[in-house]
Design a protein around this motif. Sequence first.
Motif, PDB file in Angstrom:
ATOM      1  N   PHE A  81       0.822  -1.212   0.000  1.00 60.29           N
ATOM      2  CA  PHE A  81       0.000   0.000   0.000  1.00 60.29           C
ATOM      3  C   PHE A  81       0.859   1.266   0.000  1.00 60.29           C
ATOM      4  N   SER A  83       3.300   4.417  -1.382  1.00 60.91           N
ATOM      5  CA  SER A  83       3.036   5.351  -2.491  1.00 60.91           C
ATOM      6  C   SER A  83       3.609   4.842  -3.808  1.00 60.91           C
ATOM      7  N   HIS A  86       0.773   3.575  -5.753  1.00 61.59           N
ATOM      8  CA  HIS A  86      -0.466   4.357  -5.740  1.00 61.59           C
ATOM      9  C   HIS A  86      -1.035   4.547  -7.150  1.00 61.59           C
ATOM     10  N   ASP A  87      -0.192   5.013  -8.077  1.00 55.52           N
ATOM     11  CA  ASP A  87      -0.667   5.286  -9.442  1.00 55.52           C
ATOM     12  C   ASP A  87      -1.174   4.009 -10.103  1.00 55.52           C
ATOM     13  N   TYR A  89      -2.802   1.573  -8.783  1.00 52.31           N
ATOM     14  CA  TYR A  89      -4.188   1.271  -8.421  1.00 52.31           C
ATOM     15  C   TYR A  89      -5.159   2.355  -8.889  1.00 52.31           C
ATOM     16  N   VAL A  90      -4.694   3.605  -8.883  1.00 51.55           N
ATOM     17  CA  VAL A  90      -5.638   4.680  -9.205  1.00 51.55           C
ATOM     18  C   VAL A  90      -6.136   4.563 -10.642  1.00 51.55           C
ATOM     19  N   ARG A 397      -5.210   6.519   1.449  1.00 53.90           N
ATOM     20  CA  ARG A 397      -4.922   7.388   0.299  1.00 53.90           C
ATOM     21  C   ARG A 397      -5.712   6.956  -0.937  1.00 53.90           C
ATOM     22  N   LEU A 398      -5.812   5.653  -1.106  1.00 55.79           N
ATOM     23  CA  LEU A 398      -6.581   5.142  -2.249  1.00 55.79           C
ATOM     24  C   LEU A 398      -8.052   5.494  -2.109  1.00 55.79           C
TER      25      LEU A 398
END
Length: 452
Positions: A81, A83, A86-87, A89-90, A397-398
């Motif tokens: 999880f 950073s 992050h991109d 999953y987004v 954050r997600l």
Amino acid sequence: MSLFAELGRQAHASPHGAVSFWFAHYLCVAISDPVSASVVLRSSFDKWPITHFMRHLLGNGAVFGDEEIWRLRRKILNPIFSSKYHDNYVQVFERNNKIFMQELARAAGKGDFSMWGYFSSYAMDSAFDMSFGENLNAQRHPNHPFAVAFLDYFEECGVRICQPWLFSAAVYDLLPAGARQERRRRLMWDVVENLIHKKKQESKKRNEQNVVHVNTNIRSGEFKSFLDLLIEYSGGDAGYTDTELREELLMIILGATDTSATSACFAAVLLANHPPVQDKVYEEIQNMLGGSERPVSLADLASLKYLDAVVREAMRLYPPVPVFLRRCTKAVDLPSDITLPEGCEVMLNIWGIHRNPRHWGADADEFRPERFLSADAHQLAAFMPFGHGPRSCTGMRLALASLKLSLAEITRRYRLLPAAGYRYSAAEPLRVSFELLLKHVHDFKVQLEHRA
Ligand code: HEM
């Protein structure tokens, strides 16, 4: 839900920010003071034994596991999880958001409807997609057996948690509800185990052929699902067993689905009932997009500060998880000079903390997003919808990115209006109930009007 509100009021009046009460045969302490709550959340990691019935489906999955197992599982979750991914999953949210908007268009301009089904299918598709790199497509096919089993399973858990006489598995498993839960569990386990098996077979084949894997499901780059990363970070072939993978994946899907849908639905209902706030969100999005029709992207979210404040204020007033339940595995000294003994059951009353007038002022019960534009450090520390400390939500954050992407796309297209005959005012706040998570008694009903 009125119990949590009352415990909150009593705790606000107490110098310790805490009160004791009986829940079934447990003598518990309910805390509505953020400083004491943070001490407990940083020192006590076991959950109340009443939550153990969730292990029927999730086994030792991190969220309900005891401290010893949870520590090992959390070590694997933290990097997944981080950073760094992050991109990765987004992109999943951006893709599923497009389908969300197409589906929502069918409800627009047709009077009252509930946002729940739309947000929960969007959250479920996103969680499933992130977990396996496969599209469940519950948004287009809400009757998908996995989606139905999942939603029904947790609805039944919501009923069970409010009825202490159903806590014992020895009794519950003999009841028709127990048999239904067993069938749903079997179905979900089968789906997840088949996907784990398929993934392992594919990866074995690739290794044999020495092929570099590019998942075409995702627009750009190589997509790594939670399943890929759980296998990788737990040590590959020598890492998690299929059972451990299934437990972690179902726990992530649970953690990501109804919590996100509940937060988004409350924010949508609040926007519908506060036109000036909605106008400011709309203006902010229009200013940022400057007339362009492109979708709102992850990169845009940093500029949407007012929308961010709206999402946080909605979660402050209506935290999806209104109480956290911890058991002290050792004595805990609170700053107010009281000591919680070992074995003490503690209810962290997030509802009470988020409405504590000492931290949020006399208008603590009002929806005023502006307070987050100028929140001080004490207020930020008194905001804990995702928990606090080492056992807090890994997906915060997600979740925030997903919420803001979907709310931005809705607000730029539609004016959200209150459902006919039901308008929120300071004197008549949203009526809520507690069923595992917080729920709106009027089923998150709104109307959507196309913007010119
Ligand atoms: C608005 C949406 C969400 C809310 C309000 C929320 C809230 C929470 C809360 C309150 C906890 C428990 C904290 C505690 O016991 O102290 C938790 C745990 C967890 N959440 Fe979330 N969550 C959300 C979204 C997500 C998403 C999107 C994911 C993953 C993609 C996720 C994954 C998890 C996991 C894995 C845990 C277990 C952490 C642990 O026990 O170590 N959550 N969440």
